[in-house]
Design a protein around this motif. Structure first.
Motif, PDB file in Angstrom:
ATOM      1  N   GLU A  75       0.836  -1.221   0.000  1.00  0.00           N
ATOM      2  CA  GLU A  75       0.000   0.000   0.000  1.00  0.00           C
ATOM      3  C   GLU A  75       0.861   1.258   0.000  1.00  0.00           C
ATOM      4  O   GLU A  75       0.528   2.245  -0.645  1.00  0.00           O
ATOM      5  N   GLU A  76       1.954   1.212   0.719  1.00  0.00           N
ATOM      6  CA  GLU A  76       2.883   2.339   0.751  1.00  0.00           C
ATOM      7  C   GLU A  76       3.498   2.555  -0.631  1.00  0.00           C
ATOM      8  O   GLU A  76       3.644   3.695  -1.095  1.00  0.00           O
ATOM      9  N   LEU A  77       3.848   1.467  -1.301  1.00  0.00           N
ATOM     10  CA  LEU A  77       4.390   1.539  -2.654  1.00  0.00           C
ATOM     11  C   LEU A  77       3.376   2.160  -3.609  1.00  0.00           C
ATOM     12  O   LEU A  77       3.720   3.042  -4.406  1.00  0.00           O
ATOM     13  N   LYS A  78       2.131   1.743  -3.523  1.00  0.00           N
ATOM     14  CA  LYS A  78       1.088   2.283  -4.407  1.00  0.00           C
ATOM     15  C   LYS A  78       0.899   3.779  -4.183  1.00  0.00           C
ATOM     16  O   LYS A  78       0.738   4.542  -5.140  1.00  0.00           O
ATOM     17  N   GLN A  79       0.918   4.216  -2.930  1.00  0.00           N
ATOM     18  CA  GLN A  79       0.792   5.646  -2.644  1.00  0.00           C
ATOM     19  C   GLN A  79       1.977   6.415  -3.228  1.00  0.00           C
ATOM     20  O   GLN A  79       1.802   7.492  -3.798  1.00  0.00           O
ATOM     21  N   LYS A  80       3.164   5.854  -3.080  1.00  0.00           N
ATOM     22  CA  LYS A  80       4.364   6.497  -3.635  1.00  0.00           C
ATOM     23  C   LYS A  80       4.257   6.608  -5.157  1.00  0.00           C
ATOM     24  O   LYS A  80       4.603   7.635  -5.734  1.00  0.00           O
ATOM     25  N   LEU A  81       3.778   5.550  -5.799  1.00  0.00           N
ATOM     26  CA  LEU A  81       3.621   5.571  -7.259  1.00  0.00           C
ATOM     27  C   LEU A  81       2.619   6.637  -7.688  1.00  0.00           C
ATOM     28  O   LEU A  81       2.849   7.362  -8.655  1.00  0.00           O
ATOM     29  N   LYS A  82       1.523   6.740  -6.981  1.00  0.00           N
ATOM     30  CA  LYS A  82       0.501   7.743  -7.322  1.00  0.00           C
ATOM     31  C   LYS A  82       1.065   9.154  -7.199  1.00  0.00           C
ATOM     32  O   LYS A  82       0.880   9.988  -8.090  1.00  0.00           O
ATOM     33  N   LEU A 119      11.487   6.537 -17.064  1.00  0.00           N
ATOM     34  CA  LEU A 119      12.749   7.072 -16.548  1.00  0.00           C
ATOM     35  C   LEU A 119      12.750   7.142 -15.020  1.00  0.00           C
ATOM     36  O   LEU A 119      13.748   6.800 -14.378  1.00  0.00           O
ATOM     37  N   VAL A 120      11.637   7.563 -14.459  1.00  0.00           N
ATOM     38  CA  VAL A 120      11.538   7.671 -12.996  1.00  0.00           C
ATOM     39  C   VAL A 120      11.567   6.291 -12.347  1.00  0.00           C
ATOM     40  O   VAL A 120      12.195   6.104 -11.304  1.00  0.00           O
ATOM     41  N   LEU A 121      10.897   5.318 -12.952  1.00  0.00           N
ATOM     42  CA  LEU A 121      10.914   3.956 -12.413  1.00  0.00           C
ATOM     43  C   LEU A 121      12.326   3.379 -12.451  1.00  0.00           C
ATOM     44  O   LEU A 121      12.750   2.701 -11.516  1.00  0.00           O
ATOM     45  N   LYS A 122      13.041   3.680 -13.512  1.00  0.00           N
ATOM     46  CA  LYS A 122      14.418   3.193 -13.628  1.00  0.00           C
ATOM     47  C   LYS A 122      15.290   3.823 -12.547  1.00  0.00           C
ATOM     48  O   LYS A 122      16.065   3.147 -11.876  1.00  0.00           O
ATOM     49  N   LYS A 123      15.145   5.117 -12.359  1.00  0.00           N
ATOM     50  CA  LYS A 123      15.947   5.844 -11.383  1.00  0.00           C
ATOM     51  C   LYS A 123      15.589   5.457  -9.945  1.00  0.00           C
ATOM     52  O   LYS A 123      16.471   5.253  -9.112  1.00  0.00           O
ATOM     53  N   THR A 124      14.315   5.333  -9.660  1.00  0.00           N
ATOM     54  CA  THR A 124      13.855   5.107  -8.294  1.00  0.00           C
ATOM     55  C   THR A 124      13.907   3.646  -7.869  1.00  0.00           C
ATOM     56  O   THR A 124      14.278   3.338  -6.744  1.00  0.00           O
ATOM     57  N   PHE A 125      13.513   2.751  -8.784  1.00  0.00           N
ATOM     58  CA  PHE A 125      13.369   1.340  -8.419  1.00  0.00           C
ATOM     59  C   PHE A 125      14.285   0.402  -9.209  1.00  0.00           C
ATOM     60  O   PHE A 125      14.183  -0.815  -9.067  1.00  0.00           O
ATOM     61  N   ALA A 126      15.139   0.956 -10.063  1.00  0.00           N
ATOM     62  CA  ALA A 126      16.021   0.154 -10.925  1.00  0.00           C
ATOM     63  C   ALA A 126      15.222  -0.809 -11.801  1.00  0.00           C
ATOM     64  O   ALA A 126      15.622  -1.931 -12.059  1.00  0.00           O
ATOM     65  N   ILE A 127      14.047  -0.337 -12.258  1.00  0.00           N
ATOM     66  CA  ILE A 127      13.171  -1.105 -13.137  1.00  0.00           C
ATOM     67  C   ILE A 127      13.299  -0.542 -14.541  1.00  0.00           C
ATOM     68  O   ILE A 127      13.082   0.656 -14.758  1.00  0.00           O
ATOM     69  N   LYS A 128      13.628  -1.390 -15.501  1.00  0.00           N
ATOM     70  CA  LYS A 128      13.748  -0.942 -16.883  1.00  0.00           C
ATOM     71  C   LYS A 128      12.482  -1.321 -17.645  1.00  0.00           C
ATOM     72  O   LYS A 128      12.111  -2.484 -17.711  1.00  0.00           O
ATOM     73  N   ASN A 180      -1.715  -0.944  -9.931  1.00  0.00           N
ATOM     74  CA  ASN A 180      -1.492  -2.341  -9.546  1.00  0.00           C
ATOM     75  C   ASN A 180      -0.450  -3.011 -10.436  1.00  0.00           C
ATOM     76  O   ASN A 180       0.413  -3.742  -9.944  1.00  0.00           O
ATOM     77  N   SER A 181      -0.519  -2.781 -11.747  1.00  0.00           N
ATOM     78  CA  SER A 181       0.431  -3.434 -12.652  1.00  0.00           C
ATOM     79  C   SER A 181       1.855  -2.916 -12.444  1.00  0.00           C
ATOM     80  O   SER A 181       2.815  -3.684 -12.514  1.00  0.00           O
ATOM     81  N   ILE A 182       1.997  -1.622 -12.156  1.00  0.00           N
ATOM     82  CA  ILE A 182       3.328  -1.070 -11.884  1.00  0.00           C
ATOM     83  C   ILE A 182       3.875  -1.633 -10.570  1.00  0.00           C
ATOM     84  O   ILE A 182       5.033  -2.028 -10.486  1.00  0.00           O
ATOM     85  N   ALA A 183       3.024  -1.678  -9.543  1.00  0.00           N
ATOM     86  CA  ALA A 183       3.444  -2.214  -8.244  1.00  0.00           C
ATOM     87  C   ALA A 183       3.857  -3.684  -8.386  1.00  0.00           C
ATOM     88  O   ALA A 183       4.852  -4.113  -7.784  1.00  0.00           O
ATOM     89  N   ASN A 184       3.120  -4.456  -9.176  1.00  0.00           N
ATOM     90  CA  ASN A 184       3.463  -5.861  -9.386  1.00  0.00           C
ATOM     91  C   ASN A 184       4.803  -6.000 -10.097  1.00  0.00           C
ATOM     92  O   ASN A 184       5.603  -6.867  -9.761  1.00  0.00           O
ATOM     93  N   LEU A 185       5.050  -5.143 -11.090  1.00  0.00           N
ATOM     94  CA  LEU A 185       6.323  -5.149 -11.803  1.00  0.00           C
ATOM     95  C   LEU A 185       7.482  -4.883 -10.839  1.00  0.00           C
ATOM     96  O   LEU A 185       8.499  -5.570 -10.874  1.00  0.00           O
ATOM     97  N   ILE A 186       7.310  -3.915  -9.986  1.00  0.00           N
ATOM     98  CA  ILE A 186       8.349  -3.580  -9.012  1.00  0.00           C
ATOM     99  C   ILE A 186       8.566  -4.734  -8.036  1.00  0.00           C
ATOM    100  O   ILE A 186       9.698  -5.113  -7.746  1.00  0.00           O
ATOM    101  N   ALA A 187       7.480  -5.299  -7.545  1.00  0.00           N
ATOM    102  CA  ALA A 187       7.575  -6.423  -6.602  1.00  0.00           C
ATOM    103  C   ALA A 187       8.277  -7.627  -7.228  1.00  0.00           C
ATOM    104  O   ALA A 187       9.091  -8.280  -6.584  1.00  0.00           O
ATOM    105  N   GLU A 188       7.998  -7.905  -8.491  1.00  0.00           N
ATOM    106  CA  GLU A 188       8.611  -9.028  -9.192  1.00  0.00           C
ATOM    107  C   GLU A 188      10.106  -8.832  -9.419  1.00  0.00           C
ATOM    108  O   GLU A 188      10.851  -9.801  -9.507  1.00  0.00           O
TER     109      GLU A 188
END
Length: 88
Positions: A4-11, A54-63, A78-86
């Motif tokens: 839930e914290e991750l989802k709030q941060k993403l929003k 770009l922000v996802l790459k910088k913040t979460f090292a997700i390409k 939800n799909s972004i949070a799942n990508l980060i979790a995976e």
């Protein structure tokens, strides 16, 4: 980080980085609503997708590449949070 914290941060990140402060409040974005397209309340476009990638790459090292397969991960909070979790 809790889901839930991750989802709030993403929003918050989407609203700030894509400059949507005048269009929608971060806490009004639903976890499963579409972020892109003419029917979306958030109303992100292709430039926003690039900025978000770009922000996802910088913040979460997700390409997230430009392929359709990669872009499907950016459709909802939800799909972004799942990508980060995976990938963490």
């Amino acid at each position: 980080m809790e889901l839930e914290e991750l989802k709030q941060k993403l929003k918050r990140m989407i609203v700030e980085e894509c400059e949507k402060e005048d269009d929608i409040a971060w806490n009004d974005i639903l976890d499963d609503e579409m972020l892109f397209g003419s029917d979306s309340r958030v109303g992100l476009d292709s430039l926003d997708a690039l900025q978000l990638s770009l922000v996802l790459k910088k913040t979460f090292a997700i390409k997230v590449e430009g392929s359709k397969e990669s872009r499907k991960h950016l459709t909802t909070i939800n799909s972004i949070a799942n990508l980060i979790a995976e990938n963490s």
